[in-house]
Write a protein that holds these residues in place. Structure first.
Motif, PDB file in Angstrom:
ATOM      1  N   GLU A  32      17.265 -33.087  -3.277  1.00 41.50           N
ATOM      2  CA  GLU A  32      17.685 -32.620  -4.600  1.00 41.50           C
ATOM      3  C   GLU A  32      17.946 -31.115  -4.565  1.00 41.50           C
ATOM      4  OE1 GLU A  32      19.108 -34.565  -7.067  1.00 41.50           O
ATOM      5  OE2 GLU A  32      18.013 -33.302  -8.486  1.00 41.50           O
ATOM      6  N   VAL A 187      10.537 -32.538  -8.840  1.00 42.46           N
ATOM      7  CA  VAL A 187      10.758 -33.894  -8.341  1.00 42.46           C
ATOM      8  C   VAL A 187       9.416 -34.376  -7.798  1.00 42.46           C
ATOM      9  CG1 VAL A 187      11.976 -35.321  -6.640  1.00 42.46           C
ATOM     10  CG2 VAL A 187      13.146 -33.391  -7.711  1.00 42.46           C
ATOM     11  N   VAL A 278      21.261 -39.035  -6.325  1.00 45.58           N
ATOM     12  CA  VAL A 278      19.964 -39.417  -6.878  1.00 45.58           C
ATOM     13  C   VAL A 278      20.116 -40.506  -7.943  1.00 45.58           C
ATOM     14  CG1 VAL A 278      19.771 -37.718  -8.765  1.00 45.58           C
ATOM     15  CG2 VAL A 278      17.721 -38.434  -7.512  1.00 45.58           C
TER      16      VAL A 278
END
Ligand SMILES: [Zn+2]
Length: 289
Positions: A32, A187, A278
């Motif tokens: 990410e 995350v 994602v």
């Protein structure tokens, strides 16, 4: 000079080796960040000292390096910042936002009955510190799990900021940690989703910006149990780190091409950063392995 608009992090507890469940989250968080050309910080959540295991930090650092998951800047340790947590607690006591509680921790899953809220308890007696909550709805938009709405009073109650054994509680510590490290994109695993409303409430009280939250599915074994040290999940086997990454990418639903498993760690990660999507994990709560 890059001015990152986005800073992510990985924050393992040094309570043992990294197992597949923890490196799964680490890789998601890393991808990410890197796919946004952003910083990825590393911090050890080492406040729960009775659970810390000697040598675990070294083992975790080696595992991340072997998997090519290189972090930015110095490694941070919560235990370096104990004075900061206690300073905020002292302010909260003064302003009447928290109170001392002498109850035992037996029914942790129950909503606390506020027994000690209006009692005067000496600071010299062993006590936990609880924050006063009220009947308000905390709403946030998790990047993968969508809109989450929880009532602070009825679903969380007056929750603990400092345990009776003096350990600073997770939702409180990480609020200060993420602010200190300028983390604005969190995350982590689904198992921590329910800590988020508490954190949002604390961020509001402390006038701190709220990061974006993205809760990835957790890996579960054949019986549906979360992989964890409690279920005796074994340390990641690092004899072929490129294969480990390939497997994790498959569980992250990134559909890595078959040939990729024969590439080295650097090439696997390069492919993964370029192709990271994602959204393929949208709404997924667990992955059976
Ligand atoms: Zn109490």
């Amino acid at each position: 000079m890059l001015t990152p608009h986005y800073t992510g992090r990985f924050a393992p507890s040094p309570t043992g080796h990294l197992h597949l469940g923890s490196v799964y989250t680490a890789l998601a968080s890393f991808l990410e960040a890197r796919s946004h050309h952003s910083l990825w910080r590393l911090r050890f959540d080492d406040l729960d000292t009775p659970r810390n295991v000697a040598g675990a930090t070294t083992h975790i650092l080696q595992t991340l390096e072997t998997l090519g998951l290189h972090w930015d800047g110095e490694v941070d340790y919560q235990s370096w910042h104990l004075d900061d947590y206690h300073a905020v607690l002292a302010d909260f006591i003064t302003s009447g936002k928290i109170y001392r509680c002498q109850c035992s921790r037996k029914n942790l899953t129950d909503i606390y009955a506020q027994t000690c809220r209006y009692q005067c308890i000496s600071p010299d007696l062993p006590h936990s510190l609880r924050i006063k909550t009220d009947d308000q709805q905390i709403i946030f938009d998790d990047i993968l799990q969508g809109w989450i709405s929880q009532n602070l009073a009825t679903q969380h109650g007056d929750f603990i900021l400092k345990r009776k054994d003096n350990i600073i509680a997770y939702p409180f510590a990480v609020v200060l940690d993420d602010a200190r490290q300028a983390v604005n994109h969190v995350v982590r695993g689904m198992d921590l989703l329910n800590a988020t409303p508490k954190q949002l409430y604390l961020q509001h009280l402390l006038h701190l910006p709220a990061p974006n939250y993205l809760h990835v599915p957790i890996l579960v074994d054949a019986k549906g149990h979360k992989l964890s040290k409690q279920t005796l999940a074994t340390a990641v086997d690092l004899t072929a780190p490129n294969r480990v990454l390939f497997q994790l990418l498959d569980w992250l639903k990134q559909m890595p091409p078959f040939e990729l498993q024969n590439e080295n760690v650097g090439n696997v990660l390069e492919w993964a950063i370029q192709h990271w999507n994602v959204a393929r994990l949208k709404g997924v709560k667990h992955i059976a392995i």
